[in-house]
Design an enzyme around this catalytic site. Structure first.
Site: not given
Lengths: 140, 140, 140, 140, 140, 140
Positions: B14, B33, B39, B41, B79-80, B123
């Site tokens: 994100h 950010c 980037h 998490h 996810d991914h 996070e």
């Protein structure tokens, strides 16, 4: 010889893609990691240094200097970044394997000779990578 | 009333950007950010359900069904993936705050009424978000 | 040589008892672990593989295949089972030491030769076992 | 050879100061750790033993005896104490490096010869120290 | 209402002693924590803020400002210090209970009114303290 | 009101089976947890107490006494045991839900009235249960 391991975290994006392979091969080999929008991780970096304990300080290395080196050479470069955009990964996938080797190369030339023992990298809670250099016989 | 919390992990990208703000404002508010390359998490999702303990099973909910619901509604979607590309975040930043509210909305309509207690989201190792619904008086 | 460690969890029962010893000896040596009703643990298995990084994938091994192998050879066999009922433990106690050696033997014959580096096993938050094979000079 | 690692925690105070250095040097080298009022840590000690698996017990060492030894030689001495007041640190700073070497020396003479493999010490969530003895070639 | 919890660590010394009690009473009540040389901990502080999600940022609070406030009011004051030497603990023991109440008081006056929800403090891996203010009905 | 949470671990076996159901129903509802040989977990128990901070001690409760109570009422009863053999589970499944309710009942009558706030139980790294008593309005 005492070993000191220093941890640091960085958050980064990446995805796996080899332009020399077909889209089908990329998908078959890399699966969900091949999504071109990318995904990301909180990486935990572990830098292990070795050395004799200096009698006056009781330390194997100057920890503040090590922290600055890790900050300047690794964290500033990769934290809150997309690894695939880093020139060091041109022609390489951004796997944990390639990341630990790259971090070794970046740090090995920035610290006193012979003091870097190992780079470890936690990518997810179930994936962990280690590299002890080109001559690095491991270890366990 | 017994509370059951189920954890699951997903890895996503994100970045923070509000198109209604100037580039300078985006940079000032979101800092690192705001990097448009993004980037990522490893997010740890925590889904808390409440209920009476059923005498025949000794459970407050059907755990297999809960796992399937979380898989279908949340993990498969995020996810991914890159969160900014998800239509639910159109016009919204992909902050932890907005993610927990979205996950609540996705799961609340998919589980029996009144059983969802809270959504938690780790996070980074230092950042944790919680949402207990629009009527959710917390809690501590 | 890069090292990849993959973790997986399984929940199992066991108890310690050597039928060649008297009840008193079993109790003295194994203490509370000798309770014949058994007790259990969440075991965390760590499988460490080593290898050269393949230039086309950036990986030391096929992670999906490794996951399937661990699932088929280890998790399916031990997860949600009572270790003492497994034929591999006939005549052996189900200690962490014997579990790591058994998992090594099960996986070593199922992966490409020379790639398995170490098996680790977390039994409780204070107990950890490692085995690097019959020729495995460790390590630290 | 199987390796067993046993963990234990102790809480202790310390500060870094070398009386052979000037106050300015102490401050420059040790920074905030030089505060004479001291500060403290929850230390996690890791004791790694190696051995053949005994056929009758399935163990590499007598765990109860190991626990008693660690309790008597290390925990009773350092838990809820100020390390700088311990005579073993006369003329030495109480760094993690010096603590692991001292714990090795205390335990090595108290356990069967050749069975102690490594002492590890977690000082903070980002600092970890290891020592494998004067002949201890590591490891990674 | 969304809840954001921010963690931070500090290392400090302390010991328990009430000068209004006899040495025997101090020893009986506080046990090993009464050692006047002190001992220490790695404390993990958890600061929970609550708020509506701001539409333009997607956040409940300015995280950078929160970090600065925690740094200035809490970490700079207690990290690498001996808590018993802090004036706020004059006439009070430096228990986890008193530390969470003090940190609440320090932060509550430094952040916007009504936004501080709870202070949590991990003292050891088995001890955790929480305080939600004088009107703080908990919570569970 | 300050809240103190004390953690403790125990290792136990269990399996899920309701004799009022058919074997097929047991298998369908409980799946792999229905294996009659049993499986096990490292359970982490969390006991949360609430109270005013006593001015002379700075504590909400006598921690040593709490530890003894938890040891005598819970750990000695369940650690290294098979939960299904405990009389309290006659006619009940040994789910996390039933365990937290039982532990609440065991401790609530053994501590001063009104001081027990919540029982938490970590069963696996992804499963967590909480119970705050029959009047326990939670919390989140």
């Amino acid at each position: 010889m005492v070993y000191l391991t220093r941890k640091a975290e960085f958050a980064a994006s990446h995805y796996y893609h080899n332009p020399d392979l077909t889209p089908e091969e990329n998908q078959r080999i890399f699966g969900k990691c091949n999504n071109p929008n990318g995904h990301g991780h909180n990486y935990t970096l572990e830098v292990t240094m070795r050395g004799e304990v200096a009698p006056d300080t009781g330390m194997v290395t100057d920890l503040d200097r090590l922290d600055r080196t890790v900050e300047e050479r690794v964290l500033r470069r990769f934290d809150h970044q997309h690894l695939n955009f880093d020139e060091a990964f041109a022609g390489k996938t951004t796997t944990g394997e390639n990341v630990v080797v790259l971090v070794w190369d970046l740090l090995e030339k920035a610290v006193p000779a012979g003091i870097l023992q190992k780079i470890g990298l936690v990518e997810t809670r179930d994936n962990y990578f280690e590299y002890a250099g080109p001559k690095g016989e491991r270890v366990a």
